[in-house]
Motif scaffolding. Structure first.
Motif, PDB file in Angstrom:
ATOM      1  N   UNK A   3      11.964 -22.608  40.784  1.00 32.79           N
ATOM      2  CA  UNK A   3      10.960 -22.775  39.739  1.00 32.79           C
ATOM      3  C   UNK A   3      10.109 -21.517  39.549  1.00 32.79           C
ATOM      4  N   UNK A   4       9.655 -20.912  40.671  1.00 30.53           N
ATOM      5  CA  UNK A   4       8.824 -19.711  40.553  1.00 30.53           C
ATOM      6  C   UNK A   4       9.614 -18.554  39.938  1.00 30.53           C
ATOM      7  N   UNK A   5      10.852 -18.387  40.340  1.00 29.29           N
ATOM      8  CA  UNK A   5      11.691 -17.333  39.780  1.00 29.29           C
ATOM      9  C   UNK A   5      11.878 -17.536  38.285  1.00 29.29           C
ATOM     10  N   UNK A   6      12.071 -18.762  37.866  1.00 33.19           N
ATOM     11  CA  UNK A   6      12.225 -19.060  36.439  1.00 33.19           C
ATOM     12  C   UNK A   6      10.922 -18.786  35.683  1.00 33.19           C
ATOM     13  N   UNK A   7       9.779 -19.119  36.284  1.00 31.01           N
ATOM     14  CA  UNK A   7       8.485 -18.841  35.657  1.00 31.01           C
ATOM     15  C   UNK A   7       8.283 -17.336  35.502  1.00 31.01           C
ATOM     16  N   UNK A   8       8.619 -16.570  36.528  1.00 33.61           N
ATOM     17  CA  UNK A   8       8.520 -15.108  36.469  1.00 33.61           C
ATOM     18  C   UNK A   8       9.383 -14.581  35.325  1.00 33.61           C
ATOM     19  N   UNK A  15       7.291 -14.648  27.154  1.00 38.63           N
ATOM     20  CA  UNK A  15       5.925 -15.087  26.865  1.00 38.63           C
ATOM     21  C   UNK A  15       5.210 -14.209  25.855  1.00 38.63           C
ATOM     22  N   UNK A  16       5.596 -12.958  25.746  1.00 38.28           N
ATOM     23  CA  UNK A  16       4.950 -12.065  24.791  1.00 38.28           C
ATOM     24  C   UNK A  16       4.726 -10.705  25.396  1.00 38.28           C
ATOM     25  N   UNK A 100      -1.196 -13.886  35.599  1.00 37.99           N
ATOM     26  CA  UNK A 100      -0.424 -13.333  36.711  1.00 37.99           C
ATOM     27  C   UNK A 100      -1.412 -12.753  37.719  1.00 37.99           C
ATOM     28  N   UNK A 101      -1.498 -13.367  38.906  1.00 39.00           N
ATOM     29  CA  UNK A 101      -2.327 -12.839  39.992  1.00 39.00           C
ATOM     30  C   UNK A 101      -1.466 -11.892  40.821  1.00 39.00           C
ATOM     31  N   UNK A 102      -1.939 -10.671  41.005  1.00 38.55           N
ATOM     32  CA  UNK A 102      -1.198  -9.646  41.725  1.00 38.55           C
ATOM     33  C   UNK A 102      -1.053  -9.962  43.216  1.00 38.55           C
ATOM     34  N   UNK A 103      -0.270  -9.136  43.895  1.00 39.82           N
ATOM     35  CA  UNK A 103      -0.089  -9.276  45.341  1.00 39.82           C
ATOM     36  C   UNK A 103      -1.443  -9.339  46.033  1.00 39.82           C
ATOM     37  N   UNK A 104      -1.607 -10.309  46.906  1.00 44.11           N
ATOM     38  CA  UNK A 104      -2.847 -10.457  47.649  1.00 44.11           C
ATOM     39  C   UNK A 104      -3.926 -11.233  46.928  1.00 44.11           C
ATOM     40  N   UNK A 105      -3.709 -11.573  45.668  1.00 42.77           N
ATOM     41  CA  UNK A 105      -4.702 -12.333  44.897  1.00 42.77           C
ATOM     42  C   UNK A 105      -4.258 -13.796  44.889  1.00 42.77           C
ATOM     43  N   UNK A 106      -5.042 -14.624  45.592  1.00 43.85           N
ATOM     44  CA  UNK A 106      -4.685 -16.033  45.760  1.00 43.85           C
ATOM     45  C   UNK A 106      -5.918 -16.903  45.531  1.00 43.85           C
ATOM     46  N   UNK A 107      -5.772 -17.909  44.689  1.00 46.69           N
ATOM     47  CA  UNK A 107      -6.814 -18.916  44.463  1.00 46.69           C
ATOM     48  C   UNK A 107      -6.095 -20.181  44.000  1.00 46.69           C
ATOM     49  N   UNK A 108      -5.837 -21.067  44.930  1.00 45.03           N
ATOM     50  CA  UNK A 108      -5.068 -22.288  44.635  1.00 45.03           C
ATOM     51  C   UNK A 108      -5.757 -23.160  43.589  1.00 45.03           C
ATOM     52  N   UNK A 109      -7.088 -23.263  43.659  1.00 41.08           N
ATOM     53  CA  UNK A 109      -7.811 -24.090  42.682  1.00 41.08           C
ATOM     54  C   UNK A 109      -7.686 -23.498  41.277  1.00 41.08           C
ATOM     55  N   UNK A 110      -7.774 -22.177  41.167  1.00 41.95           N
ATOM     56  CA  UNK A 110      -7.600 -21.537  39.867  1.00 41.95           C
ATOM     57  C   UNK A 110      -6.181 -21.752  39.353  1.00 41.95           C
ATOM     58  N   UNK A 129       7.503  -5.174  40.851  1.00 40.08           N
ATOM     59  CA  UNK A 129       8.538  -5.524  41.827  1.00 40.08           C
ATOM     60  C   UNK A 129       9.535  -6.503  41.204  1.00 40.08           C
ATOM     61  N   UNK A 130       9.049  -7.399  40.375  1.00 39.28           N
ATOM     62  CA  UNK A 130       9.896  -8.440  39.796  1.00 39.28           C
ATOM     63  C   UNK A 130      10.776  -7.937  38.656  1.00 39.28           C
ATOM     64  N   UNK A 131      10.305  -6.966  37.867  1.00 39.19           N
ATOM     65  CA  UNK A 131      11.081  -6.477  36.720  1.00 39.19           C
ATOM     66  C   UNK A 131      12.484  -6.010  37.137  1.00 39.19           C
ATOM     67  N   UNK A 132      12.626  -5.175  38.174  1.00 40.51           N
ATOM     68  CA  UNK A 132      13.985  -4.746  38.561  1.00 40.51           C
ATOM     69  C   UNK A 132      14.892  -5.901  39.005  1.00 40.51           C
ATOM     70  N   UNK A 133      14.292  -6.971  39.488  1.00 47.82           N
ATOM     71  CA  UNK A 133      15.071  -8.128  39.940  1.00 47.82           C
ATOM     72  C   UNK A 133      15.670  -8.925  38.784  1.00 47.82           C
ATOM     73  N   UNK A 134      15.192  -8.671  37.561  1.00 47.77           N
ATOM     74  CA  UNK A 134      15.708  -9.400  36.402  1.00 47.77           C
ATOM     75  C   UNK A 134      17.154  -9.013  36.090  1.00 47.77           C
ATOM     76  N   UNK A 135      17.525  -7.800  36.500  1.00 50.03           N
ATOM     77  CA  UNK A 135      18.908  -7.363  36.317  1.00 50.03           C
ATOM     78  C   UNK A 135      19.199  -6.733  34.996  1.00 50.03           C
TER      79      UNK A 135
END
Length: 135
Positions: A3-8, A15-16, A100-110, A129-135
């Motif tokens: 699911x997370x990979x698909x959202x990315x 998304x735009x 999109x919260x960057x690496x190290x940015x975490x807020x579960x309630x948000x 990091x994710x862009x190259x993984x798209x292939x």
């Protein structure tokens, strides 16, 4: 695909192309500066959001998301976790499509509030990091 990979994939490809990068300044040593360059090479319009509202990478800067006079598709957050929830709420208020919260940015309630408002959301990941993984 999980699911997370698909959202990315959706955020990066569907998304735009207008990305507000919160925390982006002219400081070349900050991660936001380099990630914004990668986003531009990937075809995204990068809009700097920083209290100084200075131009970066050829784009006018704005002091806040609310100051941007055109629609924003994705809000990329480079502030610390304590401030990130407020930025996510601002993203909802300006009717962005994703946060999109960057690496190290975490807020579960948000994360929960943002998803409940209907926005896509990724947390603790980096698009450069994710862009190259798209292939």
């Amino acid at each position: 695909m999980d699911n997370e990979t698909e959202t990315i994939r959706r955020i990066l490809q569907e998304t735009g192309d207008t990305w507000a990068v919160v925390g982006l300044s002219t400081n070349r040593s900050r991660a936001a500066y380099g990630v914004a360059e990668v986003l531009q090479r990937f075809g995204k319009r990068v809009v700097p959001v920083h209290p100084k509202a200075e131009p970066v990478h050829g784009e006018q800067g704005y002091a806040s998301l609310a100051d941007i006079p055109f629609p924003v598709d994705v809000v990329d957050v480079f502030v610390n976790s304590e401030l990130a929830g407020g930025v996510a709420d601002e993203a909802v208020a300006v009717e962005a499509k994703a946060v999109w919260f960057q690496l190290g940015v975490v807020d579960e309630e948000a994360y929960e509030r943002t998803r409940a408002a209907g926005l896509e959301m990724i947390m603790d990941r980096c698009p450069a990091i994710e862009i190259p993984r798209l292939g």
